[in-house]
Design a protein around this motif. Structure first.
Motif, PDB file in Angstrom:
ATOM      1  N   ALA A   5       0.844  -1.204   0.000  1.00 57.18           N
ATOM      2  CA  ALA A   5       0.000   0.000   0.000  1.00 57.18           C
ATOM      3  C   ALA A   5       0.875   1.248   0.000  1.00 57.18           C
ATOM      4  N   HIS A   6       0.449   2.238  -0.774  1.00 56.82           N
ATOM      5  CA  HIS A   6       1.199   3.495  -0.895  1.00 56.82           C
ATOM      6  C   HIS A   6       0.529   4.549  -0.015  1.00 56.82           C
ATOM      7  N   ILE A   7       1.247   5.070   0.959  1.00 55.07           N
ATOM      8  CA  ILE A   7       0.711   6.026   1.929  1.00 55.07           C
ATOM      9  C   ILE A   7       1.381   7.382   1.744  1.00 55.07           C
ATOM     10  N   LEU A   8       0.577   8.428   1.786  1.00 53.14           N
ATOM     11  CA  LEU A   8       1.089   9.804   1.748  1.00 53.14           C
ATOM     12  C   LEU A   8       0.987  10.404   3.139  1.00 53.14           C
ATOM     13  N   ILE A   9       2.095  10.911   3.662  1.00 52.79           N
ATOM     14  CA  ILE A   9       2.084  11.591   4.953  1.00 52.79           C
ATOM     15  C   ILE A   9       2.365  13.069   4.715  1.00 52.79           C
ATOM     16  N   VAL A  10       1.452  13.924   5.184  1.00 51.00           N
ATOM     17  CA  VAL A  10       1.570  15.370   4.977  1.00 51.00           C
ATOM     18  C   VAL A  10       1.696  16.034   6.346  1.00 51.00           C
ATOM     19  N   ASP A  11       2.886  16.574   6.636  1.00 54.28           N
ATOM     20  CA  ASP A  11       3.140  17.199   7.938  1.00 54.28           C
ATOM     21  C   ASP A  11       4.290  18.188   7.774  1.00 54.28           C
ATOM     22  N   ASP A  12       4.126  19.402   8.288  1.00 54.31           N
ATOM     23  CA  ASP A  12       5.180  20.413   8.150  1.00 54.31           C
ATOM     24  C   ASP A  12       6.318  20.199   9.151  1.00 54.31           C
ATOM     25  N   ASP A  13       6.096  19.336  10.150  1.00 55.73           N
ATOM     26  CA  ASP A  13       7.143  19.026  11.119  1.00 55.73           C
ATOM     27  C   ASP A  13       8.071  17.966  10.513  1.00 55.73           C
ATOM     28  N   ASP A  14       9.280  18.385  10.129  1.00 55.61           N
ATOM     29  CA  ASP A  14      10.203  17.479   9.449  1.00 55.61           C
ATOM     30  C   ASP A  14      10.501  16.230  10.263  1.00 55.61           C
ATOM     31  N   ARG A  15      10.678  16.410  11.556  1.00 55.61           N
ATOM     32  CA  ARG A  15      11.039  15.272  12.400  1.00 55.61           C
ATOM     33  C   ARG A  15       9.919  14.240  12.440  1.00 55.61           C
ATOM     34  N   ASP A  50      -3.075   4.861  -1.555  1.00 53.70           N
ATOM     35  CA  ASP A  50      -4.082   4.031  -0.894  1.00 53.70           C
ATOM     36  C   ASP A  50      -4.588   4.672   0.386  1.00 53.70           C
ATOM     37  N   LEU A  51      -3.820   5.631   0.936  1.00 57.94           N
ATOM     38  CA  LEU A  51      -4.186   6.300   2.180  1.00 57.94           C
ATOM     39  C   LEU A  51      -3.386   7.594   2.286  1.00 57.94           C
ATOM     40  N   ALA A  52      -4.041   8.655   2.752  1.00 55.45           N
ATOM     41  CA  ALA A  52      -3.350   9.923   3.021  1.00 55.45           C
ATOM     42  C   ALA A  52      -3.483  10.237   4.507  1.00 55.45           C
ATOM     43  N   ILE A  53      -2.368  10.611   5.130  1.00 59.58           N
ATOM     44  CA  ILE A  53      -2.346  10.998   6.542  1.00 59.58           C
ATOM     45  C   ILE A  53      -2.038  12.487   6.588  1.00 59.58           C
ATOM     46  N   PRO A  79      -8.868   7.101   1.162  1.00 57.60           N
ATOM     47  CA  PRO A  79      -9.077   7.207   2.613  1.00 57.60           C
ATOM     48  C   PRO A  79      -8.130   8.235   3.222  1.00 57.60           C
ATOM     49  N   VAL A  80      -8.608   8.940   4.238  1.00 57.00           N
ATOM     50  CA  VAL A  80      -7.818   9.995   4.876  1.00 57.00           C
ATOM     51  C   VAL A  80      -7.845   9.820   6.391  1.00 57.00           C
ATOM     52  N   MET A  81      -6.663   9.855   7.006  1.00 59.72           N
ATOM     53  CA  MET A  81      -6.545   9.914   8.456  1.00 59.72           C
ATOM     54  C   MET A  81      -6.015  11.289   8.836  1.00 59.72           C
ATOM     55  N   LEU A  82      -6.609  11.887   9.858  1.00 55.09           N
ATOM     56  CA  LEU A  82      -6.160  13.189  10.345  1.00 55.09           C
ATOM     57  C   LEU A  82      -5.306  13.035  11.593  1.00 55.09           C
ATOM     58  N   LEU A  83      -4.239  13.815  11.666  1.00 53.76           N
ATOM     59  CA  LEU A  83      -3.448  13.920  12.890  1.00 53.76           C
ATOM     60  C   LEU A  83      -3.857  15.207  13.586  1.00 53.76           C
TER      61      LEU A  83
END
Length: 227
Positions: A5-15, A50-53, A79-83
């Motif tokens: 599965a291919h997941i996209l993680i979108v977060d401005d915090d590099d760490r 397959d999923l975006a976070i 599908p989308v998961m929110l942090l």
């Protein structure tokens, strides 16, 4: 061979973004990262995920705005998961109403993130569209028409009961938390959800004291089990 599965993680915090990418990669996922909404859009325009976070609290365009645009675009079924920041209840509610599939509060345990990702991917893999009708001990519920029938006879549902049954019928066999049911229906409070479930069981269950269709999932909420 089945592709991971291919997941996209979108977060401005590099760490956080890099640690999350590394952990998900170790668990066998293919992972891409984006630092902001604009970068995420470029990736989604050119790759299938397959999923975006999505992190909600990002400078510039936030995660809720990005979620809204995803749901209107060609990747609307992703599908989308929110942090979310812990305690940001209003953001969580707004996100669920905008079409998020799940949410996870920061700081989070990486293992929990993986389990939630796997659960979302299982649901999306086996449930393209929800069924038009579900059958329960001789009753038939059609969510599109908002009808519960026994043969040709229509069984009256209150607005609250109809909302509850519709949400559960979208995910047959899958537990839905009491908190989410409170958000996604007019119940408003978790204890009100319990009241509506009790009333709905009286109309659906052969024996409301021993429910087989609207089952309690201990520590989570409820699930609908059709025939």
């Amino acid at each position: 061979m089945k592709q991971p599965a291919h997941i996209l993680i979108v977060d401005d915090d590099d760490r956080i973004r890099e640690l999350t990418k590394r952990f998900l990669t170790l668990k066998g996922f293919r992972v891409s990262g984006a630092v902001d909404a604009a970068s995420a859009r470029r990736l989604m325009d050119n790759l299938n995920f397959d999923l975006a976070i999505l992190d909600i609290m990002m400078p510039g365009e936030d995660g809720l705005s990005l979620l809204a645009s995803i749901r209107k675009g060609p990747a609307r079924e992703t599908p989308v998961m929110l942090l979310t920041a812990r305690g940001q209840t209003s953001d969580r509610i707004e996100g669920l109403r905008a079409g998020a599939d799940d949410y996870l509060a920061k700081p989070f345990e990486p293992e929990e993130l993986v389990l939630r990702c796997e659960a979302i991917l299982r649901r999306s893999a086996k449930s393209a569209p929800p069924p038009d009708e579900v059958e329960m001990s001789g009753l038939v519920f059609n969510a599109a028409r908002g009808e519960l029938k026994s043969g040709d006879q229509r069984i009256r549902l209150t607005d609250a009961e109809l909302q509850l049954l519709t949400v559960l019928a979208r995910n047959p066999g899958e537990p839905v938390s009491r908190e989410d049911l409170a958000v996604l229906t007019s119940a408003g409070l978790e204890r009100s959800v319990d009241v509506q479930v009790t009333r709905l069981r009286r109309k659906i269950e052969p024996n409301p004291k021993e429910p087989v269709h609207i089952q309690t999932v201990r520590g989570i909420g409820y699930r609908l089990m059709p025939d």
